[in-house]
Design a protein around this motif. Structure first.
Motif, PDB file in Angstrom:
ATOM      1  N   ASP A   1      18.574   8.851   3.427  1.00 37.93           N
ATOM      2  CA  ASP A   1      20.245   9.014   3.029  1.00 37.93           C
ATOM      3  C   ASP A   1      20.551   8.016   1.613  1.00 37.93           C
ATOM      4  O   ASP A   1      21.235   8.322   1.003  1.00 37.93           O
ATOM      5  CB  ASP A   1      20.993   8.536   4.283  1.00 37.93           C
ATOM      6  N   ILE A   2      19.890   6.742   1.928  1.00 33.21           N
ATOM      7  CA  ILE A   2      20.120   5.786   0.742  1.00 33.21           C
ATOM      8  C   ILE A   2      19.615   6.624  -0.580  1.00 33.21           C
ATOM      9  O   ILE A   2      20.168   6.736  -1.383  1.00 33.21           O
ATOM     10  CB  ILE A   2      19.283   4.535   0.825  1.00 33.21           C
ATOM     11  N   PHE A   3      18.482   7.098  -0.427  1.00 36.90           N
ATOM     12  CA  PHE A   3      17.947   8.057  -1.665  1.00 36.90           C
ATOM     13  C   PHE A   3      18.692   9.201  -2.084  1.00 36.90           C
ATOM     14  O   PHE A   3      19.045   9.340  -3.215  1.00 36.90           O
ATOM     15  CB  PHE A   3      16.375   8.401  -1.341  1.00 36.90           C
TER      16      PHE A   3
ATOM     17  N   TRP B   1       7.585  11.411  -0.795  1.00 36.50           N
ATOM     18  CA  TRP B   1       6.539  12.197  -0.493  1.00 36.50           C
ATOM     19  C   TRP B   1       6.894  13.589  -0.457  1.00 36.50           C
ATOM     20  O   TRP B   1       6.089  14.698  -0.682  1.00 36.50           O
ATOM     21  CB  TRP B   1       5.984  11.723   0.989  1.00 36.50           C
ATOM     22  N   LYS B   2       8.104  14.020  -0.490  1.00 32.18           N
ATOM     23  CA  LYS B   2       8.496  15.323  -0.267  1.00 32.18           C
ATOM     24  C   LYS B   2       8.588  15.727  -1.704  1.00 32.18           C
ATOM     25  O   LYS B   2       9.739  16.318  -2.642  1.00 32.18           O
ATOM     26  CB  LYS B   2      10.087  15.540   0.126  1.00 32.18           C
ATOM     27  N   GLN B   3       7.487  16.091  -2.393  1.00 34.64           N
ATOM     28  CA  GLN B   3       7.224  16.756  -3.662  1.00 34.64           C
ATOM     29  C   GLN B   3       5.929  17.464  -3.808  1.00 34.64           C
ATOM     30  O   GLN B   3       5.261  17.464  -3.042  1.00 34.64           O
ATOM     31  CB  GLN B   3       7.435  15.753  -5.023  1.00 34.64           C
TER      32      GLN B   3
ATOM     33  N   GLY C   1       0.785  -1.276  -0.130  1.00 38.95           N
ATOM     34  CA  GLY C   1      -0.044  -0.078  -0.003  1.00 38.95           C
ATOM     35  C   GLY C   1       0.765   1.374   0.069  1.00 38.95           C
ATOM     36  O   GLY C   1       2.060   1.172   0.199  1.00 38.95           O
ATOM     37  N   PHE C   2       0.253   2.415  -0.216  1.00 35.26           N
ATOM     38  CA  PHE C   2       0.856   3.666  -0.579  1.00 35.26           C
ATOM     39  C   PHE C   2       1.701   3.983   0.875  1.00 35.26           C
ATOM     40  O   PHE C   2       1.106   3.611   2.073  1.00 35.26           O
ATOM     41  CB  PHE C   2      -0.071   4.811  -0.718  1.00 35.26           C
ATOM     42  N   MET C   3       2.519   4.883   0.933  1.00 33.82           N
ATOM     43  CA  MET C   3       3.326   5.486   2.186  1.00 33.82           C
ATOM     44  C   MET C   3       1.950   6.017   3.117  1.00 33.82           C
ATOM     45  O   MET C   3       1.077   6.421   2.678  1.00 33.82           O
ATOM     46  CB  MET C   3       4.153   6.544   1.946  1.00 33.82           C
ATOM     47  N   GLY C   4       2.238   5.656   4.217  1.00 35.84           N
ATOM     48  CA  GLY C   4       1.252   6.183   5.346  1.00 35.84           C
ATOM     49  C   GLY C   4      -0.009   4.896   5.357  1.00 35.84           C
ATOM     50  O   GLY C   4      -0.938   5.703   6.180  1.00 35.84           O
TER      51      GLY C   4
ATOM     52  N   THR D   1       9.338  13.759   7.259  1.00 36.89           N
ATOM     53  CA  THR D   1      10.471  14.095   6.939  1.00 36.89           C
ATOM     54  C   THR D   1      11.204  12.687   6.391  1.00 36.89           C
ATOM     55  O   THR D   1      12.410  13.135   6.065  1.00 36.89           O
ATOM     56  CB  THR D   1      11.112  14.809   7.951  1.00 36.89           C
ATOM     57  N   LYS D   2      10.783  11.707   6.575  1.00 36.30           N
ATOM     58  CA  LYS D   2      11.401  10.433   6.444  1.00 36.30           C
ATOM     59  C   LYS D   2      11.261   9.846   5.056  1.00 36.30           C
ATOM     60  O   LYS D   2      11.903   9.220   4.570  1.00 36.30           O
ATOM     61  CB  LYS D   2      11.254   9.208   7.507  1.00 36.30           C
TER      62      LYS D   2
END
Ligand code: S3P
Length: 168
Positions: A48-50, A119-121, A10-13, A114-115
């Motif tokens: 950090d891997i990303f 999602w940060k877009q 499923g999606f993040m969250g 923030t992890k």
């Protein structure tokens, strides 16, 4: 009780990790969170891997870890596990359960997160990713559980009952 390995997708969250931990307890199975396993194995946080190694490397790690996690009864995957056909083939051996939630609900749950690099877009790109992923989740899952108006324990109970009934 002999049950099929359960993959939560499923999606993040969408609650895969929290639901997975409780579900495993209910079903007396061991549990693994794939993202946690990747972080431990590589001694790096996902974000950090990303940022340091790129999404492609993350996806390679993810596939390897999925294959290594075969001794677990309940596996919480990352939202992008469906991006590789190879992963889907591995999961198809077990029971794939899609935890569905509306985009609005996901947005609420991930507020201030923030992890998660993907999602940060912009909202536009979040919606695009959500829609594309939803098709992928629907296409490969055996069961879909709508979690939008459910608490974690509701979701765990629904799945536990379904698994038990399925096993009788
Ligand atoms: C990702 C979801 C994350 C994590 C990584 C990539 C994705 O897991 O694997 O940030 O591609 O949707 P969660 O679904 O547990 O947030």
């Amino acid at each position: 009780m002999e049950i099929k390995k359960i993959y939560l997708i499923g999606f993040m969250g969408s609650g895969k990790s929290t639901v997975g931990k409780e579900l495993a307890k209910n079903l007396n199975q061991n549990f693994i969170d794939l993202d946690c396993y990747i972080e431990k194995k590589h001694h790096m946080k996902i974000k950090d891997i990303f940022s340091k190694l790129g999404e492609n490397t993350f996806r390679k790690y993810e596939t390897i870890c999925l294959k290594e996690a075969q001794n677990y009864g309940v596996i919480a995957t990352g939202g992008g596990i469906v991006e590789r056909k190879e992963n889907i083939l591995v999961m198809k051996e077990g029971l794939i359960i899609f935890l569905d939630a509306s985009f609005e609900e996901i947005t609420k749950r991930l507020q201030g997160d923030t992890k998660r690099p993907l999602w940060k877009q912009s909202k536009e790109r979040q919606v695009e990713l959500y829609k594309r992923r939803k098709q992928l989740y629907m296409a490969c899952s055996h069961w879909t559980i709508n979690t939008t108006n459910c608490s974690i324990s509701d979701v765990v109970n629904i799945i536990t009952k379904k698994v038990m009934n399925n096993n009788n």
